[in-house]
Design a protein around this motif. Sequence first.
Motif, PDB file in Angstrom:
ATOM      1  N   TYR A  24     -30.712  51.907   4.279  1.00 13.54           N
ATOM      2  CA  TYR A  24     -29.617  50.950   4.065  1.00 13.54           C
ATOM      3  C   TYR A  24     -30.113  49.542   3.751  1.00 13.54           C
ATOM      4  O   TYR A  24     -29.327  48.607   3.738  1.00 13.54           O
ATOM      5  CB  TYR A  24     -28.671  50.942   5.274  1.00 13.54           C
ATOM      6  CG  TYR A  24     -27.967  52.264   5.436  1.00 13.54           C
ATOM      7  CD1 TYR A  24     -26.810  52.536   4.716  1.00 13.54           C
ATOM      8  CD2 TYR A  24     -28.478  53.251   6.274  1.00 13.54           C
ATOM      9  CE1 TYR A  24     -26.166  53.756   4.833  1.00 13.54           C
ATOM     10  CE2 TYR A  24     -27.852  54.473   6.406  1.00 13.54           C
ATOM     11  CZ  TYR A  24     -26.694  54.721   5.686  1.00 13.54           C
ATOM     12  OH  TYR A  24     -26.067  55.931   5.801  1.00 13.54           O
ATOM     13  N   GLN A  25     -31.422  49.413   3.486  1.00 13.76           N
ATOM     14  CA  GLN A  25     -31.942  48.077   3.170  1.00 13.76           C
ATOM     15  C   GLN A  25     -31.320  47.531   1.898  1.00 13.76           C
ATOM     16  O   GLN A  25     -31.150  46.330   1.745  1.00 13.76           O
ATOM     17  CB  GLN A  25     -33.465  48.115   3.017  1.00 13.76           C
ATOM     18  CG  GLN A  25     -34.174  48.379   4.335  1.00 13.76           C
ATOM     19  CD  GLN A  25     -35.681  48.314   4.188  1.00 13.76           C
ATOM     20  OE1 GLN A  25     -36.280  47.248   4.242  1.00 13.76           O
ATOM     21  NE2 GLN A  25     -36.308  49.458   3.999  1.00 13.76           N
ATOM     22  N   ARG A  26     -30.948  48.414   0.980  1.00 10.64           N
ATOM     23  CA  ARG A  26     -30.356  47.944  -0.270  1.00 10.64           C
ATOM     24  C   ARG A  26     -28.996  47.281  -0.036  1.00 10.64           C
ATOM     25  O   ARG A  26     -28.486  46.600  -0.903  1.00 10.64           O
ATOM     26  CB  ARG A  26     -30.218  49.106  -1.264  1.00 10.64           C
ATOM     27  CG  ARG A  26     -29.078  50.042  -0.921  1.00 10.64           C
ATOM     28  CD  ARG A  26     -29.044  51.244  -1.810  1.00 10.64           C
ATOM     29  NE  ARG A  26     -30.226  52.086  -1.569  1.00 10.64           N
ATOM     30  CZ  ARG A  26     -30.494  53.190  -2.229  1.00 10.64           C
ATOM     31  NH1 ARG A  26     -29.710  53.576  -3.207  1.00 10.64           N
ATOM     32  NH2 ARG A  26     -31.543  53.925  -1.927  1.00 10.64           N
ATOM     33  N   TYR A  27     -28.411  47.533   1.132  1.00 16.90           N
ATOM     34  CA  TYR A  27     -27.134  46.887   1.468  1.00 16.90           C
ATOM     35  C   TYR A  27     -27.345  45.701   2.409  1.00 16.90           C
ATOM     36  O   TYR A  27     -26.402  45.233   3.043  1.00 16.90           O
ATOM     37  CB  TYR A  27     -26.182  47.899   2.112  1.00 16.90           C
ATOM     38  CG  TYR A  27     -25.938  49.110   1.248  1.00 16.90           C
ATOM     39  CD1 TYR A  27     -25.349  48.971  -0.013  1.00 16.90           C
ATOM     40  CD2 TYR A  27     -26.313  50.378   1.664  1.00 16.90           C
ATOM     41  CE1 TYR A  27     -25.147  50.069  -0.826  1.00 16.90           C
ATOM     42  CE2 TYR A  27     -26.109  51.491   0.858  1.00 16.90           C
ATOM     43  CZ  TYR A  27     -25.531  51.334  -0.383  1.00 16.90           C
ATOM     44  OH  TYR A  27     -25.333  52.428  -1.187  1.00 16.90           O
ATOM     45  N   GLY A  28     -28.588  45.269   2.529  1.00 14.92           N
ATOM     46  CA  GLY A  28     -28.874  44.104   3.364  1.00 14.92           C
ATOM     47  C   GLY A  28     -29.040  44.432   4.838  1.00 14.92           C
ATOM     48  O   GLY A  28     -29.077  43.524   5.665  1.00 14.92           O
TER      49      GLY A  28
ATOM     50  N   GLU B  55     -37.386  55.455   0.263  1.00 15.60           N
ATOM     51  CA  GLU B  55     -36.270  54.510   0.214  1.00 15.60           C
ATOM     52  C   GLU B  55     -36.505  53.517  -0.915  1.00 15.60           C
ATOM     53  O   GLU B  55     -37.639  53.133  -1.185  1.00 15.60           O
ATOM     54  CB  GLU B  55     -36.144  53.757   1.557  1.00 15.60           C
ATOM     55  CG  GLU B  55     -34.954  52.815   1.606  1.00 15.60           C
ATOM     56  CD  GLU B  55     -34.700  52.183   2.980  1.00 15.60           C
ATOM     57  OE1 GLU B  55     -35.505  52.400   3.902  1.00 15.60           O
ATOM     58  OE2 GLU B  55     -33.692  51.466   3.105  1.00 15.60           O
ATOM     59  N   PRO B  58     -33.783  47.633  -4.292  1.00 11.21           N
ATOM     60  CA  PRO B  58     -33.746  46.836  -5.517  1.00 11.21           C
ATOM     61  C   PRO B  58     -33.383  45.383  -5.227  1.00 11.21           C
ATOM     62  O   PRO B  58     -32.593  45.108  -4.319  1.00 11.21           O
ATOM     63  CB  PRO B  58     -32.632  47.503  -6.343  1.00 11.21           C
ATOM     64  CG  PRO B  58     -31.833  48.318  -5.384  1.00 11.21           C
ATOM     65  CD  PRO B  58     -32.598  48.475  -4.104  1.00 11.21           C
ATOM     66  N   ILE B 145     -27.963  42.592  -2.965  1.00  9.97           N
ATOM     67  CA  ILE B 145     -27.437  42.467  -1.616  1.00  9.97           C
ATOM     68  C   ILE B 145     -28.656  42.317  -0.706  1.00  9.97           C
ATOM     69  O   ILE B 145     -29.566  43.145  -0.737  1.00  9.97           O
ATOM     70  CB  ILE B 145     -26.641  43.732  -1.200  1.00  9.97           C
ATOM     71  CG1 ILE B 145     -25.568  44.086  -2.238  1.00  9.97           C
ATOM     72  CG2 ILE B 145     -26.026  43.554   0.187  1.00  9.97           C
ATOM     73  CD1 ILE B 145     -24.425  43.107  -2.340  1.00  9.97           C
ATOM     74  N   GLY B 146     -28.689  41.253   0.080  1.00  7.75           N
ATOM     75  CA  GLY B 146     -29.851  41.041   0.939  1.00  7.75           C
ATOM     76  C   GLY B 146     -29.540  40.004   1.992  1.00  7.75           C
ATOM     77  O   GLY B 146     -28.375  39.608   2.132  1.00  7.75           O
ATOM     78  N   SER B 148     -28.514  39.530   4.885  1.00 12.82           N
ATOM     79  CA  SER B 148     -27.826  40.126   6.031  1.00 12.82           C
ATOM     80  C   SER B 148     -26.921  41.220   5.485  1.00 12.82           C
ATOM     81  O   SER B 148     -26.705  41.307   4.277  1.00 12.82           O
ATOM     82  CB  SER B 148     -27.041  39.059   6.795  1.00 12.82           C
ATOM     83  OG  SER B 148     -25.930  38.634   6.044  1.00 12.82           O
ATOM     84  N   PRO B 149     -26.363  42.093   6.351  1.00 13.78           N
ATOM     85  CA  PRO B 149     -25.589  43.223   5.837  1.00 13.78           C
ATOM     86  C   PRO B 149     -24.456  42.805   4.886  1.00 13.78           C
ATOM     87  O   PRO B 149     -23.575  42.047   5.258  1.00 13.78           O
ATOM     88  CB  PRO B 149     -25.026  43.861   7.111  1.00 13.78           C
ATOM     89  CG  PRO B 149     -26.039  43.530   8.160  1.00 13.78           C
ATOM     90  CD  PRO B 149     -26.511  42.145   7.812  1.00 13.78           C
ATOM     91  N   GLY B 150     -24.541  43.280   3.647  1.00 11.65           N
ATOM     92  CA  GLY B 150     -23.482  43.056   2.662  1.00 11.65           C
ATOM     93  C   GLY B 150     -23.485  41.694   1.995  1.00 11.65           C
ATOM     94  O   GLY B 150     -22.574  41.396   1.220  1.00 11.65           O
TER      95      GLY B 150
END
Lengths: 372, 254
Positions: A24-28, B55, B58, B145-146, B148-150
């Motif tokens: 889930y790193q691609r979603y931050g 994993e 990008p 997206i980076g 923090s979440p979302g």
Amino acid sequence: MSRELIVHGPGPLSLVQDAGRSDYQRYGVSVSGALDPEALLIGNLLIGNDEAAAAIEVTFGGAEFEFTHDTVAALTGGDLQPSLDGTPLSLWESFVAPAGSVLRMAGPRNGLRSYLAVEGGIDTEPVLASRSTHVSSALGGIDGTALKAGDRLRLGPAESTDGPGAQFPENLRLERANELQIRVVPGPQDAQFTDSGIETFYSSTYTVTESSDRQGLRLDGPEIGAVDERYDIVSDAVAFGSVQVPGDGKPIILLADRQTTGGYAKIGVVATVDLPLLAQAAPGVAIQFVRISASEAQSLMRERRTAILDADLLGDLKAVRSAMSVNGVEVELEIECRPQQLARSEGTSATATINGLTSTVRIEEIDPEPLV
Amino acid sequence: MSTDVDQPSDPPSVVPVGDQAVNVEFGAEIDDAINERVYAFADALSAQSPSWMRELVPTYRSLLVYYDALTFDLDTVTAELQALISGAGTQNAREAERSQLVYELPTAYGGDYGPDLDSVAENAGIDAGEAVAIHSGTAYRVYMIGFSPGFPYLGGMDQRIATPRLPTPRTRVPAGSVGIAESQTGVYPTASPGGWQLIGRTPVRLFDHERTPPSVLQPGHFVRFVPIEPAEYAEVEQAVARGDFEIKVSELGR
């Protein structure tokens, strides 16, 4: 009632951690997970858990946990002076915590973080396929927070527990020193530093500072020069162990709770095999960096993993003496077994045939002294 | 400004990142074409899903590829990636195939919602209303997206309202805050510390770990901020809480 672990006191920081939240790193979403992944792995192996099962990462000690049921457990990682109902516990071996017993960790004697692995693992609700707690984004653990006094943690079903008495061989345990040599694979932005900056990085001694946490180790030491004083890059992804150098020229080693992307140039990435040393490095620990190729680092990582997986956790076969009673007659037998099976054999029953008479016998007392 | 290495037509390089990952680097700057190639390559690699792949992460200009380093060597992975790079005829296809979706985020500007709106306007030498008109007048591209979440990194903001970060970051920025840092704009999907100038807030939830995928916005999407009054903010917030708010999505240029 299901088996639980009751938190009486979490100390400064106790967290549910497993092998991390990947994919889930691609979603931050930060990976988080055990800061010392090797200690988590060994703890789970000692119990016979799934190798990525969730455990409790206790930082600095001052923590207390109660077991509601007889539970096989193991402590690995840093030595926080653990005891069970007041009796000192050894690290790196599995033990039975009886129902109602209280495990206490006083404070660090060696290292910073201890891992309490329990049979069946900690069974909190997985979030995005992991139980790991990432406090700053409030994911995992219990409601995304660090453990609090009064929390009750359900344990997973104990399926294939190996019982107590398993031990991780002493010669394979990592030496925890106050002066560390940490191997680094150069890149991906090492070209952004001056030649003398690179030379400084690999020839100086850096010190772990107080402002270090699960996100990163902030180091103090000689400044690392960048070409045209440009430390910024267009943000890209960072890995566990990435060494970034911001504008003050002091390196920061990014750890499990790192953000997914970063805008500072990275001079190198710590070899996986050395990450457990960083997880246990307290403020004041001195670090020297040593250059290594990615291929060499991979060989070391594989050798280490093979050594851990192939380690004989159960010890050598020992011949022991057992006393038992058969039809009212006391007999003494010699038994060959592994030390960890001994503790479980006392009080169990077996069927024995002696002089044509079959009878159920009870193994009453085992003298653990080897006969040879 | 771009060097030869950064020309989108140059083949990307494959650089080790420690012993378990490699970075496929398509350039060193923020550029739509470079960003498109990153995501096109990530799609191509995902579709092929080689057994060593673990994993993908990008970013603006590169793709971090984690691989199974216990089984596969750096050289093997690098060679396979390079083969895929040279064989990929799809590198520029993605933009053409994909419809360019604009996500409209209702946003209350100024006041408690955006405590730094006035200083952003003052810095630009305009009044607050003008700053809002400029900020809400553009569809911003999501580059990655980076952080923090979302959290979407948005590009293409009007330079007139570019403003430096706060000298001292806030210890807590409320979820939904819309901020400006230099010429970037973005939204904090969850409460976190942060140093961006806060000009408004959206009640829309951009990250939800129970959704698949958990982030509403994806790279390649566009975002438009639609000014709303506090009363409407409250309505949308309630609808979001009930779970019956749907983000308006349109195609770019319509």
